[in-house]
Scaffold this active site. Structure first.
Site, short mmCIF file in Angstrom:
data_model
loop_
_atom_site.label_atom_id
_atom_site.label_comp_id
_atom_site.label_asym_id
_atom_site.label_seq_id
_atom_site.Cartn_x
_atom_site.Cartn_y
_atom_site.Cartn_z
CG HIS A 150 32.76 68.39 61.70
ND1 HIS A 150 31.43 68.13 61.90
CD2 HIS A 150 33.24 68.74 62.90
CE1 HIS A 150 31.14 68.32 63.17
NE2 HIS A 150 32.23 68.68 63.80
N GLY A 156 32.07 73.76 64.69
CA GLY A 156 32.86 72.58 64.32
C GLY A 156 32.93 72.30 62.83
CG HIS A 162 29.34 66.15 67.91
ND1 HIS A 162 29.81 64.85 67.75
CD2 HIS A 162 30.29 66.96 67.39
CE1 HIS A 162 30.98 64.90 67.14
NE2 HIS A 162 31.29 66.16 66.92
CG ASP A 203 35.68 69.93 65.83
OD1 ASP A 203 35.30 70.65 66.78
OD2 ASP A 203 35.00 69.00 65.37
CG ASP A 223 37.49 68.82 60.34
OD1 ASP A 223 38.38 68.37 59.59
OD2 ASP A 223 36.76 69.78 60.03
CG ASP A 244 25.54 61.81 68.69
OD1 ASP A 244 25.56 60.62 69.05
OD2 ASP A 244 24.52 62.38 68.29
NE ARG A 260 47.54 61.44 64.07
CZ ARG A 260 48.34 62.48 63.96
NH1 ARG A 260 47.86 63.71 64.12
NH2 ARG A 260 49.63 62.32 63.71
#
Length: 201
Positions: free
Chosen positions: A98, A66, A19, A71, A101, A91, A107
């Site tokens: 997002h 991103g 980030h 992402d 995302d 961060d 995950r």
């Protein structure tokens, strides 16, 4: 669930993501580990990819930024088995446009059991591991039974053709059917009123 084994070769396919407030941290970390990183295939999102390419003087596969889908692109490559290692300096104190995302990417890294570092300390331990220079047998859940279960449940859940009324042939038929139903209801109501009047009279 059963498991399958996916071999990670000596040359890893590493995604590097950061980030905005963490980009400087990632660049410093990458500079420190340049000799190790250039031995592997590197992937990155947007601006991070351009900065890393200049810093490391080595090609970097670049995705979208991103917030523009980068992402998600990395997540797709993980699920396809292309990317098998991720360094993601995200961060924890700044809300991202997002965020969904970001959560999805973290995950999917767990779903496919790839090595993933979310801070510099973890990244240091991972990059200095003896496993980085050799092959590694990654244990991945076999999701085939999960996919089959979904299909079985869907079929058994009752896609009952008999219970689904066929649509009218066209709009005119639909209007006619509704009008007939209304007429029948009105006729029944009038008949009921007439019977009541007769009985009270």
């Amino acid at each position: 669930m059963e498991h399958s084994i996916i071999k990670l070769g000596q040359k890893k396919h590493i995604a590097l993501v950061a980030h905005d407030n963490k980009k400087q941290d990632l660049l410093e970390w990458a500079r420190w580990n340049k000799s190790l990183l250039i031995e592997h295939e590197l992937y990155a999102t947007g601006t991070t990819g351009k900065l890393l390419e200049e810093l490391l003087d080595t090609p970097v596969h670049k995705f979208q930024s991103g917030p523009l889908g980068g992402d998600q692109q990395i997540g797709a490559k993980i699920s396809e088995g292309v990317i098998d290692f991720m360094i993601f300096f995200w961060d924890p104190l700044a809300e991202q446009p997002h965020d969904a995302d970001v959560k999805a990417l973290l995950r999917i890294a767990v779903v496919w059991n790839i090595p993933a570092a979310c801070n510099r300390a973890t990244a240091d331990f991972m990059i200095s591991s003896t496993l980085m220079t050799g092959e590694y047998e990654r244990l991945v859940t076999d999701y085939e039974s999960y996919r089959e279960r979904q299909v079985v449940e869907l079929v058994a859940g009752g896609l009952n053709d008999a219970a689904i009324a066929p649509p009218p042939a066209d709009a005119e038929d639909a209007v006619s059917a509704i009008a007939a139903a209304v007429d029948a209801t009105v006729t029944d109501a009038i008949a009921a009123d007439d019977t009541a009047d007769t009985e009270t009279g």
